[in-house]
Scaffold this motif. Structure first.
Motif, PDB file in Angstrom:
ATOM      1  N   LEU A  20      52.859  39.448  53.247  1.00  0.00           N
ATOM      2  CA  LEU A  20      51.877  40.469  52.716  1.00  0.00           C
ATOM      3  C   LEU A  20      50.721  40.451  53.383  1.00  0.00           C
ATOM      4  O   LEU A  20      50.406  40.095  54.507  1.00  0.00           O
ATOM      5  N   TYR A  21      50.015  42.177  53.547  1.00  0.00           N
ATOM      6  CA  TYR A  21      49.228  42.480  54.078  1.00  0.00           C
ATOM      7  C   TYR A  21      48.632  43.366  53.449  1.00  0.00           C
ATOM      8  O   TYR A  21      48.151  43.942  52.324  1.00  0.00           O
ATOM      9  N   LYS A  22      46.931  42.609  53.970  1.00  0.00           N
ATOM     10  CA  LYS A  22      45.816  42.969  52.959  1.00  0.00           C
ATOM     11  C   LYS A  22      44.594  43.397  54.218  1.00  0.00           C
ATOM     12  O   LYS A  22      44.563  43.441  55.493  1.00  0.00           O
ATOM     13  N   SER A  33      47.002  39.111  57.211  1.00  0.00           N
ATOM     14  CA  SER A  33      48.546  39.109  56.516  1.00  0.00           C
ATOM     15  C   SER A  33      49.514  37.794  56.506  1.00  0.00           C
ATOM     16  O   SER A  33      48.355  36.415  57.270  1.00  0.00           O
ATOM     17  N   LEU A  72      45.329  36.697  46.450  1.00  0.00           N
ATOM     18  CA  LEU A  72      44.991  37.893  47.161  1.00  0.00           C
ATOM     19  C   LEU A  72      43.150  37.606  47.448  1.00  0.00           C
ATOM     20  O   LEU A  72      42.794  38.279  48.369  1.00  0.00           O
ATOM     21  N   VAL A  81      40.868  46.065  47.672  1.00  0.00           N
ATOM     22  CA  VAL A  81      41.887  45.193  48.416  1.00  0.00           C
ATOM     23  C   VAL A  81      42.834  46.475  48.622  1.00  0.00           C
ATOM     24  O   VAL A  81      43.176  46.755  47.799  1.00  0.00           O
ATOM     25  N   THR A  82      43.663  46.393  49.951  1.00  0.00           N
ATOM     26  CA  THR A  82      44.968  47.134  49.824  1.00  0.00           C
ATOM     27  C   THR A  82      45.535  46.058  50.394  1.00  0.00           C
ATOM     28  O   THR A  82      46.000  46.043  51.242  1.00  0.00           O
ATOM     29  N   CYS A  83      47.311  46.513  49.590  1.00  0.00           N
ATOM     30  CA  CYS A  83      48.099  45.550  49.997  1.00  0.00           C
ATOM     31  C   CYS A  83      49.604  45.785  50.122  1.00  0.00           C
ATOM     32  O   CYS A  83      49.260  47.558  49.257  1.00  0.00           O
ATOM     33  N   TYR A  84      50.223  46.152  51.050  1.00  0.00           N
ATOM     34  CA  TYR A  84      51.933  45.668  51.997  1.00  0.00           C
ATOM     35  C   TYR A  84      52.483  44.738  51.979  1.00  0.00           C
ATOM     36  O   TYR A  84      51.526  43.564  51.923  1.00  0.00           O
ATOM     37  N   ILE A  85      53.900  45.303  50.644  1.00  0.00           N
ATOM     38  CA  ILE A  85      54.615  44.798  51.289  1.00  0.00           C
ATOM     39  C   ILE A  85      55.716  44.239  51.625  1.00  0.00           C
ATOM     40  O   ILE A  85      56.234  45.568  51.962  1.00  0.00           O
TER      41      ILE A  85
END
Length: 289
Positions: free
Chosen positions: A7-9, A17, A40, A48-52
């Motif tokens: 998980l990237y925040k 991450s 989170l 917050v922007t998240c990438y998985i």
């Protein structure tokens, strides 16, 4: 199964991450569970922007839920409750028929117990319970799931040969069942040789083809006067129906919900109960004859 999740925040331009994998300690996750859970930590009125990033050696359907902690825990408890109900049914059927085998020493019961054991093992592994039950992730990785799947295929062929008395049918019937069995053995060899992806694909292909072949053999046995084949066909048909529902869910044809997610466990439970009744009826028929 998902091998690894990262998980990237991004908060106020800062990137953070956190990464979990299948072999990691469950206590490191936000919730001590086989589900991948992340906290989170989003401040009030903030964004917050998240990438998985997800890694797996097989096809994935990736349901994601974002909510407060209590609803997540509630969902997990409901999952554990429904899964526990399935495990309880399978354990009851297994032990009941094992005790009968120990009493009557009939090999039909031994073949059935062997089949139910591996079917239950592969489903429990897919559900991800082994790391929590034994404290080790080894029984939930793709290699073990593939091995258990191949063993359940082999056990099913041995049970079908015993239950439907395929020796009394045309030799092509036994030839087709032996071909399926050999396919599962090849998959195990490939798994040991270090080709888990190919092994998994072969197991799926053999299972799909074998399910249709077994259905045809069931009708052949019924046509030849096997009275127990009728209940067998009902049980096997319910199992196949549950697998079709599960596959259609994976391909997006059916929506992802509790029913479609647990379709195979529901089908397997009903199949196990019906086959248990069918086996008892078969033994009674033998005694009368």
């Amino acid at each position: 199964s998902i091998d690894r999740v990262k998980l990237y925040k991004i908060v106020n331009g800062q990137i953070d991450s956190i990464e979990f994998d299948l072999n990691g300690d469950l206590k490191e996750r936000a919730v001590d569970h086989q589900f991948y859970t992340f906290d989170l930590f989003v401040p009030n009125n903030d964004t917050v922007t998240c990438y998985i990033k997800v890694n797996s050696v097989k096809q994935l359907l990736l349901p994601i839920t974002i909510c407060a902690e209590k609803p997540i825990i509630s969902q997990i408890l409901n999952f554990d409750l429904s899964s526990g109900f399935f495990i309880g049914i399978m354990l009851t059927v297994l032990l009941y028929n094992l005790f009968i085998f120990l009493g009557v020493r009939d090999n039909h019961y031994l073949a059935f117990v062997h089949y139910i054991f591996w079917v239950a093992v592969v489903q429990v592994a897919i559900l991800g319970f082994f790391p929590r039950l034994i404290g080790s992730p080894i029984l939930s990785n793709v290699k073990f799931v593939a091995f258990a799947g191949a063993m359940s295929g082999i056990a099913s062929i041995l049970f079908i040969k015993s239950f439907l008395n395929t020796k009394s049918l045309h030799r092509r019937v036994n030839w087709s069942l032996n071909t399926i069995l050999i396919g599962d053995l090849i998959a195990i060899v490939l798994l040991i040789a270090g080709f888990p992806g190919l092994s998994y694909e072969i197991i799926n292909f053999v299972a799909g083809l074998g399910s249709i072949v077994v259905l045809i053999i069931g009708f052949i046995a019924l046509k030849h006067g096997n009275k127990s084949a009728k209940l067998f066909l009902i049980a096997w048909g319910i199992f196949l129906g549950s697998v079709i529902v599960y596959v259609l869910k994976d391909y997006g044809v059916l929506s992802y919900n509790k029913l479609t997610f647990h379709a195979v466990q529901i089908g397997v439970s009903i199949e196990a109960l019906l086959l248990s009744f069918a086996l008892a009826d078969k033994i009674n028929i033998y005694r009368k004859e």
